[in-house]
Design a protein around this motif. Structure first.
Motif, PDB file in Angstrom:
ATOM      1  N   ASP A   1      10.777  44.402  21.202  1.00 40.94           N
ATOM      2  CA  ASP A   1       9.148  44.032  21.668  1.00 40.94           C
ATOM      3  C   ASP A   1       9.277  42.738  22.350  1.00 40.94           C
ATOM      4  O   ASP A   1       8.179  42.481  22.752  1.00 40.94           O
ATOM      5  CB  ASP A   1       8.396  44.484  20.788  1.00 40.94           C
ATOM      6  CG  ASP A   1       7.829  45.594  20.331  1.00 40.94           C
ATOM      7  OD1 ASP A   1       8.336  46.555  20.858  1.00 40.94           O
ATOM      8  OD2 ASP A   1       7.177  46.054  18.946  1.00 40.94           O
ATOM      9  N   GLY A   2      10.399  42.129  22.325  1.00 39.15           N
ATOM     10  CA  GLY A   2      10.580  40.692  23.000  1.00 39.15           C
ATOM     11  C   GLY A   2      10.661  39.571  21.750  1.00 39.15           C
ATOM     12  O   GLY A   2      11.055  40.055  20.677  1.00 39.15           O
ATOM     13  N   PRO A   3      10.204  38.463  22.228  1.00 38.49           N
ATOM     14  CA  PRO A   3      10.546  37.329  21.257  1.00 38.49           C
ATOM     15  C   PRO A   3       9.835  37.684  19.799  1.00 38.49           C
ATOM     16  O   PRO A   3       8.726  38.362  19.778  1.00 38.49           O
ATOM     17  CB  PRO A   3       9.638  36.267  21.970  1.00 38.49           C
ATOM     18  CG  PRO A   3       9.710  36.295  23.437  1.00 38.49           C
ATOM     19  CD  PRO A   3       9.423  38.008  23.349  1.00 38.49           C
ATOM     20  N   LEU A   4      10.528  37.117  18.880  1.00 41.18           N
ATOM     21  CA  LEU A   4      10.193  37.556  17.370  1.00 41.18           C
ATOM     22  C   LEU A   4       9.979  36.278  16.686  1.00 41.18           C
ATOM     23  O   LEU A   4      10.934  35.521  16.303  1.00 41.18           O
ATOM     24  CB  LEU A   4      11.216  38.317  16.577  1.00 41.18           C
ATOM     25  CG  LEU A   4      11.219  38.790  15.289  1.00 41.18           C
ATOM     26  CD1 LEU A   4       9.797  39.764  15.285  1.00 41.18           C
ATOM     27  CD2 LEU A   4      12.213  39.321  14.717  1.00 41.18           C
ATOM     28  N   PRO A   5       8.861  35.860  16.540  1.00 31.58           N
ATOM     29  CA  PRO A   5       8.819  34.392  15.628  1.00 31.58           C
ATOM     30  C   PRO A   5       9.205  34.522  14.253  1.00 31.58           C
ATOM     31  O   PRO A   5       9.152  35.558  13.605  1.00 31.58           O
ATOM     32  CB  PRO A   5       7.130  34.326  15.676  1.00 31.58           C
ATOM     33  CG  PRO A   5       6.411  35.248  16.591  1.00 31.58           C
ATOM     34  CD  PRO A   5       7.483  36.199  16.734  1.00 31.58           C
ATOM     35  N   ILE A   6       9.948  33.536  13.888  1.00 26.16           N
ATOM     36  CA  ILE A   6      10.682  33.413  12.696  1.00 26.16           C
ATOM     37  C   ILE A   6      10.216  32.133  11.936  1.00 26.16           C
ATOM     38  O   ILE A   6       9.988  30.966  12.741  1.00 26.16           O
ATOM     39  CB  ILE A   6      11.871  33.488  12.482  1.00 26.16           C
ATOM     40  CG1 ILE A   6      12.439  34.996  13.008  1.00 26.16           C
ATOM     41  CG2 ILE A   6      12.717  32.972  11.559  1.00 26.16           C
ATOM     42  CD1 ILE A   6      13.903  35.216  12.911  1.00 26.16           C
ATOM     43  N   TYR A   7      10.031  32.009  10.662  1.00 26.90           N
ATOM     44  CA  TYR A   7       9.671  30.700   9.991  1.00 26.90           C
ATOM     45  C   TYR A   7      10.438  30.701   8.639  1.00 26.90           C
ATOM     46  O   TYR A   7      10.808  31.613   7.971  1.00 26.90           O
ATOM     47  CB  TYR A   7       8.169  30.801   9.804  1.00 26.90           C
ATOM     48  CG  TYR A   7       7.442  31.687   8.748  1.00 26.90           C
ATOM     49  CD1 TYR A   7       7.379  31.464   7.569  1.00 26.90           C
ATOM     50  CD2 TYR A   7       7.188  32.878   9.282  1.00 26.90           C
ATOM     51  CE1 TYR A   7       6.537  32.306   6.490  1.00 26.90           C
ATOM     52  CE2 TYR A   7       6.550  33.833   8.615  1.00 26.90           C
ATOM     53  CZ  TYR A   7       6.128  33.565   7.318  1.00 26.90           C
ATOM     54  OH  TYR A   7       5.611  34.413   6.222  1.00 26.90           O
ATOM     55  N   PHE A   8      10.614  29.481   8.244  1.00 30.26           N
ATOM     56  CA  PHE A   8      11.506  29.219   7.168  1.00 30.26           C
ATOM     57  C   PHE A   8      10.673  29.136   5.575  1.00 30.26           C
ATOM     58  O   PHE A   8       9.476  28.359   5.710  1.00 30.26           O
ATOM     59  CB  PHE A   8      12.413  28.126   7.175  1.00 30.26           C
ATOM     60  CG  PHE A   8      13.380  28.359   8.213  1.00 30.26           C
ATOM     61  CD1 PHE A   8      13.758  29.526   8.848  1.00 30.26           C
ATOM     62  CD2 PHE A   8      13.924  27.106   8.665  1.00 30.26           C
ATOM     63  CE1 PHE A   8      14.538  29.523   9.817  1.00 30.26           C
ATOM     64  CE2 PHE A   8      14.925  27.102   9.563  1.00 30.26           C
ATOM     65  CZ  PHE A   8      15.081  28.343  10.407  1.00 30.26           C
ATOM     66  N   THR A   9      10.979  29.533   4.604  1.00 33.11           N
ATOM     67  CA  THR A   9      10.344  29.196   3.360  1.00 33.11           C
ATOM     68  C   THR A   9      11.065  29.365   2.193  1.00 33.11           C
ATOM     69  O   THR A   9      12.273  30.103   2.230  1.00 33.11           O
ATOM     70  CB  THR A   9       8.826  30.108   3.357  1.00 33.11           C
ATOM     71  OG1 THR A   9       8.053  29.517   2.053  1.00 33.11           O
ATOM     72  CG2 THR A   9       9.401  31.584   2.893  1.00 33.11           C
ATOM     73  N   LYS A  10      10.861  28.936   1.038  1.00 37.20           N
ATOM     74  CA  LYS A  10      11.435  29.038  -0.262  1.00 37.20           C
ATOM     75  C   LYS A  10      10.315  29.527  -1.218  1.00 37.20           C
ATOM     76  O   LYS A  10       9.048  28.939  -1.542  1.00 37.20           O
ATOM     77  CB  LYS A  10      12.171  28.036  -0.744  1.00 37.20           C
ATOM     78  CG  LYS A  10      13.429  27.309   0.188  1.00 37.20           C
ATOM     79  CD  LYS A  10      14.043  26.130  -0.500  1.00 37.20           C
ATOM     80  CE  LYS A  10      14.729  26.765  -1.833  1.00 37.20           C
ATOM     81  NZ  LYS A  10      15.581  25.558  -2.355  1.00 37.20           N
TER      82      LYS A  10
END
Length: 558
Positions: A75-84
């Protein structure tokens, strides 16, 4: 690069593809451009797509920034974020902000770690430059799938813009690939990547080099327990155990080597002031405590020695001319681990049950730090028995952080370090390996910088501190002494030999280069036997030093 079908094949696991493009500067391979593709991960919004181990022991992993990781799906760009989510876990979760569609591809670059003399010693898993190439453990720069299942890992390299002599290696084969390996997500983390002007040496390794613990680590490991303990007793203890015995069994080393290594390990176990330390506590203090660092190696090895003795007595199998029960257990565990199976201490105890029954109590006591009774332990043969020897408890006398910070701190009053003259605040220039003192070496050598040290002070043979530094090739120390106006750089000892003569004899070209440029050095000086520095260098085939002496001061030549 040829595109692979990223799908879930009917005859195998889903594909996790890693495409690596090395980038170069004037010194060789300088960084890596990475493309990772997961076949239809079906990850829902705000769930973990990937996991990344942010540290291994005391070694920090590559420092990723969210804005430097690009991700796409159907579907195109895929937003990703980091977490613990767990403070006690090194794993960082790479989560998606929306549910994925089809295959997911990530793009990012990684660069080697910058280290210097103050960088603490630790596992060599980080990416580093080496002779024009790059080498790294996979865990240091590659996130792994969060789904704990078997994947088909496919690694390939793009060398189209690389120098002609460039080769690329993964633990499971040489690129440019593709190379595939089925296994759980840690398959890549536990492997090694290399790229650059790699050379192959088909001849067997020199028999002078014993098998190292790293060789064993690559064969058989054990997964951490559910409570987080890393089972270092098995991982490092096994490596220590077989690096003692295999060189002797294979005929690479003699009996003296076997006895020396085994006694050294037993001494390291018995002389430690942390002999009763809980092994879980030792894991927490591993990089900060002299003695905790050695616990998994030495306690693990001694425990395996004790188990090997019990297994041999139970089976009646003695000597090195056939596989022992311990060998069979380790080989089978290694095969299972190589297949990607999860192995923990409960599996180890299950292997022992048919031979020895329930060994869980003794195992727990070993972990807690109960001293092991070795009086009835035999070593491979029925008549090879251990003997008791009373020895001094080892005390270093200063904090371990002194070595990393290069400044003496935490000096213990009355310790041998204090008696030797060390002071808090002393700047450390050079040290020997402290771990050697655990295994029979009687001393740790530290060279510290002090203004009050007299470079011209002589020992009973007329040799000065300056002369000793030149012979040992300590260029930094030699330079410090030469900065002083009062150093007598050309003074002779009782044998008529100068500092230059000793440096030439030992082959210390860097030191010789410093000395021959000075006006107060006579390269034609002779010792009591009439020998010159040039003669010593030539006799020992130090060609570079012969050239340095011959070319630097031609006016002194006869």
């Amino acid at each position: 690069m040829e595109d692979l079908v990223e799908s879930c094949p009917a005859d195998g696991p889903p594909i996790f593809r890693i495409s690596i493009t090395p980038l170069f500067d004037h010194q060789g391979a300088s960084s890596l451009s990475i493309q990772q593709t997961l076949a239809r991960p079906r990850c829902i919004a705000h769930e973990a797509l990937l996991l990344f181990e942010t540290r291994y022991g005391n070694v920090p992993a590559y420092q990723f920034a969210e804005e430097n990781v690009l991700a796409f799906d159907n579907d195109g760009p895929l937003p990703i974020y980091f977490t613990k989510t767990r403070f006690d876990s090194p794993d960082q979760e790479w989560r998606v902000k929306r549910s994925t569609s089809g295959k997911v591809t990530l793009y990012f670059k990684v660069f080697p770690r910058c280290v210097d003399i103050k960088t603490p010693m630790g596992p060599r898993v980080h990416m580093r430059r080496d002779q024009g190439g790059l080498i790294s453990g996979g865990r240091w720069f590659l996130p792994r799938p969060a789904a704990d299942r078997v994947w088909r890992h496919v690694v390939e390299w793009d060398l189209s813009e690389a120098p002609l002599d460039t080769r690329a290696m993964w633990s499971y084969g040489e690129g440019p690939g593709p190379i595939s390996r089925d296994g759980y997500p840690m398959t890549v983390a536990n492997s090694v990547f290399m790229v650059g002007p790699i050379k192959s040496y088909p001849k067997p390794a020199s028999t002078k080099q014993p098998l190292s613990g790293a060789n064993i680590n690559c064969f058989s490991l054990m997964d951490p327990e559910d409570d987080g303990y890393d089972n270092g007793w098995y991982v490092e203890g096994l490596a220590e155990f077989y690096s003692i015995f295999l060189p002797y069994r294979f005929g690479l080393r003699g009996f003296d080597y076997l006895v020396g290594r085994l006694n050294g390990t037993l001494q390291a176990y018995g002389r430690s002031p942390r002999i009763h330390m809980d092994i879980v506590d030792s894991q927490r203090s591993f990089y900060d405590d002299w003695y905790a660092e050695l616990i998994p190696y030495m306690r693990g090895c001694v425990y395996l020695l004790q188990i090997d003795s019990c297994l041999r007595k139970a089976s009646g199998i003695f000597g090195f001319d056939q596989m022992s029960p311990l060998d069979d257990i380790i080989v089978d565990m290694g095969k299972r681990w190589q297949r990607g199976e999860k192995l923990q201490s409960c599996d180890w105890l299950a292997y022992l049950w048919p031979y020895l029954g329930d060994m869980s109590q003794g195992f727990r006591e070993m972990l807690r730090g109960t001293a092991m009774d070795l009086k009835d332990v035999l070593v491979a043969h029925e008549d090879w028995i251990l003997a008791t020897s009373m020895q001094e408890i080892l005390e270093f006398g200063l904090d371990k952080s002194s070595i990393n910070q290069r400044i003496v701190s935490g000096l213990v009053q009355g310790s041998r370090a204090a008696i030797a003259g060390l002071k808090n605040g002393d700047k450390i220039l050079l040290t020997s390996r402290a771990s050697f003192s655990f295994q029979g070496q009687a001393r740790v050598a530290l060279l510290v910088k002090r203004k009050e040290v007299d470079a011209n002070s002589m020992d009973k043979n007329g040799r000065t501190h300056f002369s000793r530094a030149t012979a040992r090739g300590h260029e930094e120390v030699v330079e410090l002494f030469l900065e002083r106006n009062n150093v007598k750089a050309d003074i002779k000892d009782d044998y008529g030999r100068t500092a230059l003569a000793y440096a030439a004899f030992q082959g210390e070209a860097g030191v010789v280069a410093l000395l021959v440029k000075r006006n107060d050095i006579d390269v034609d000086s002779t010792d009591n036997n009439g020998r010159k520095c040039l003669s010593w260098a030539a006799a020992n085939r130090h060609g570079k030093i012969v050239r340095l002496i011959s070319e630097e001061k031609p006016s002194f030549r006869r």
